[in-house]
Design a protein around this motif. Sequence first.
Motif, short mmCIF file in Angstrom:
data_model
loop_
_atom_site.label_atom_id
_atom_site.label_comp_id
_atom_site.label_asym_id
_atom_site.label_seq_id
_atom_site.Cartn_x
_atom_site.Cartn_y
_atom_site.Cartn_z
N VAL A 59 0.94 -1.38 -0.39
CA VAL A 59 -0.07 -0.49 0.46
C VAL A 59 1.42 1.56 0.20
CG1 VAL A 59 -1.99 1.53 1.28
CG2 VAL A 59 -1.86 -1.17 0.85
N ARG A 60 0.30 2.56 -0.67
CA ARG A 60 1.09 3.52 -0.81
C ARG A 60 -0.02 4.95 -0.59
NH1 ARG A 60 3.96 0.21 -4.34
NH2 ARG A 60 6.09 -0.08 -4.35
N ARG A 61 0.59 5.68 -0.10
CA ARG A 61 -0.40 7.04 -0.03
C ARG A 61 -0.22 7.53 -1.29
NH1 ARG A 61 -3.24 6.77 4.50
NH2 ARG A 61 -2.53 5.84 6.74
N THR A 62 -2.15 7.97 -1.83
CA THR A 62 -2.26 9.33 -2.67
C THR A 62 -2.60 10.09 -2.08
OG1 THR A 62 -4.30 8.69 -3.16
CG2 THR A 62 -1.92 7.22 -4.10
N PHE A 63 -1.80 11.17 -2.23
CA PHE A 63 -2.01 13.00 -2.26
C PHE A 63 -2.77 13.80 -2.92
CE2 PHE A 63 2.39 11.05 -1.35
CZ PHE A 63 2.36 10.35 0.11
N PRO A 64 -4.25 13.62 -3.32
CA PRO A 64 -4.90 14.52 -3.94
C PRO A 64 -4.70 15.81 -3.98
CG PRO A 64 -6.85 12.44 -2.55
CD PRO A 64 -5.01 12.49 -2.55
N GLY A 65 -4.53 16.47 -5.18
CA GLY A 65 -4.58 18.14 -4.47
C GLY A 65 -3.81 18.25 -4.75
N ILE A 66 -2.29 17.56 -4.12
CA ILE A 66 -1.11 18.36 -3.62
C ILE A 66 0.06 19.31 -4.16
CG2 ILE A 66 0.09 16.35 -3.86
CD1 ILE A 66 1.61 16.57 -2.26
N SER A 67 0.16 20.12 -3.37
CA SER A 67 0.92 21.03 -4.00
C SER A 67 1.77 20.98 -4.48
CB SER A 67 0.45 22.55 -3.11
OG SER A 67 1.56 23.87 -4.16
N THR A 68 2.91 21.16 -5.52
CA THR A 68 4.23 21.28 -5.85
C THR A 68 5.01 21.19 -4.16
OG1 THR A 68 4.51 23.10 -7.11
CG2 THR A 68 3.93 21.53 -8.12
N ARG A 69 4.57 22.68 -4.05
CA ARG A 69 5.05 23.29 -2.80
C ARG A 69 5.24 22.28 -1.56
NH1 ARG A 69 1.88 26.81 -0.14
NH2 ARG A 69 -0.46 26.21 -1.42
N ALA A 70 4.51 21.61 -1.40
CA ALA A 70 4.81 19.91 0.18
C ALA A 70 5.96 20.25 0.05
CB ALA A 70 3.57 19.26 -0.42
N TRP A 71 6.79 19.56 -1.63
CA TRP A 71 7.72 18.74 -1.32
C TRP A 71 9.69 19.92 -1.69
CZ3 TRP A 71 3.88 17.14 -5.36
CH2 TRP A 71 3.90 17.22 -6.59
N GLU A 72 8.65 21.45 -2.83
CA GLU A 72 10.21 22.10 -2.68
C GLU A 72 10.73 22.69 -2.11
OE1 GLU A 72 7.25 23.24 -6.93
OE2 GLU A 72 7.76 24.15 -5.21
N HIS A 73 12.43 22.34 -2.06
CA HIS A 73 13.22 23.27 -1.07
C HIS A 73 12.57 24.55 -1.22
CE1 HIS A 73 17.07 24.80 0.45
NE2 HIS A 73 17.07 23.20 1.75
N PRO A 74 13.31 25.21 0.38
CA PRO A 74 12.76 26.56 0.73
C PRO A 74 13.65 27.70 -0.72
CG PRO A 74 12.61 25.73 2.42
CD PRO A 74 12.85 24.86 1.80
N ALA A 75 14.51 27.07 -0.42
CA ALA A 75 15.13 27.93 -1.81
C ALA A 75 14.91 28.04 -3.28
CB ALA A 75 17.07 27.93 -1.70
N ASP A 76 15.01 26.13 -3.12
CA ASP A 76 13.99 26.13 -5.20
C ASP A 76 12.45 26.98 -4.76
OD1 ASP A 76 12.91 25.51 -6.80
OD2 ASP A 76 12.47 23.05 -6.76
N ARG A 77 11.38 27.10 -3.78
CA ARG A 77 10.28 27.19 -4.04
C ARG A 77 10.55 28.91 -4.27
NH1 ARG A 77 8.59 24.37 0.03
NH2 ARG A 77 8.30 26.44 1.77
#
Length: 361
Positions: free
Chosen positions: A24-42
């Motif tokens: 089983v793996r979690r899925t993330f409906p509607g997730i923003s790319t901000r969730a995984w973007e490094h702060p300096a990248d974001r």
Amino acid sequence: MTATPSESTDGGRTTGESAAPDRVRRTFPGISTRAWEHPADRTALVAMRTFAGFDTVLRTLSGLLRERQHRLMYLATAVRVDERQFKTLHDLRTDAVRILDAPVAPEMFVLQDPVANAFTIGMDEPFIVLTTGLVELLDVEELRFVVGHELGHAMSGHAVYRTMLMHLLNLASSFGWMPIGGWALRAIIAALMEWSRKSELSGDRAGLLCGQDVEASVRVHMKLAGGAMVSEMSHAAFLQQADDYDRTGDLRDGVLKLLNMELQTHPFSVLRAAELRRWITGGEYDRILDGRYPLREQDKNTRISDEIRAAARTYRESFDASEDPLIRTVRNLGRDVGSAVSTVGQEVGETVSKIGKKLGL
């Protein structure tokens, strides 16, 4: 913003190899790319996205770089992944798209090249390229991490902004010899290189969210650094190398680390694994798995000032925690400015002098 993650199961096979058991793996409906973007990248992404007409300029640059010609070249010289060709990669892409709730599944190609590599290029319709060297090096779960990494790049729009870096590098090679223009370009390129390195950390986080297998994510970096013989390597020892790299040496080593990194578009493999470990131990990975992640519908309300503060906080925390001799000396400047400056000057002066002697200067 709290979302409700759902669950997904998937398995795959490569030729002659059994796939890892379905889980089983979690899925993330509607997730923003901000969730995984490094702060300096974001911060850089948010800033660039707010500039009116910026995408239009980049599309013009993309035309100069013959983006359409690149895709046609891969159509003619590589193998396009689908349900009939490299089906395992096709299934991994499908699963990654579902987990990150990606609006579009990017095209993917496998290119004959013994060098292990993967990249995402294109602007209007980014596509992913994996080399045979990489596909043959990694197992199914490791490939899942890489496919998720590249999908993260595509969703964040990294391919769009790397077009600018590619164009500036071409410009620098054509008139970088000019004293004023050359230094100005080098400053801009150095800043974009720093962004590029942070965007790779973002991609690694997206890859982990897709695979949800910490061990596999570390193995990818172990194999990129030391080859396929993971049975001869140790996760703990590999990560220990990053700690040793951070704290080992004197001030001259601190300067040399900066010089080694200056023109790198990617962080070094050992350091990437350590950064991913830091993200996990910081709790953000578990929060996303629990459904506590930003939603893309809220992206339009993101303020650049908030992102700048987040990036500054991240750099500050990294600075305060670093055991690098050069950074430790800089941290101590407030307590012993005269001694620190003298020591730094002496160490750097000795290094420059030795380099000059070797070059016969």
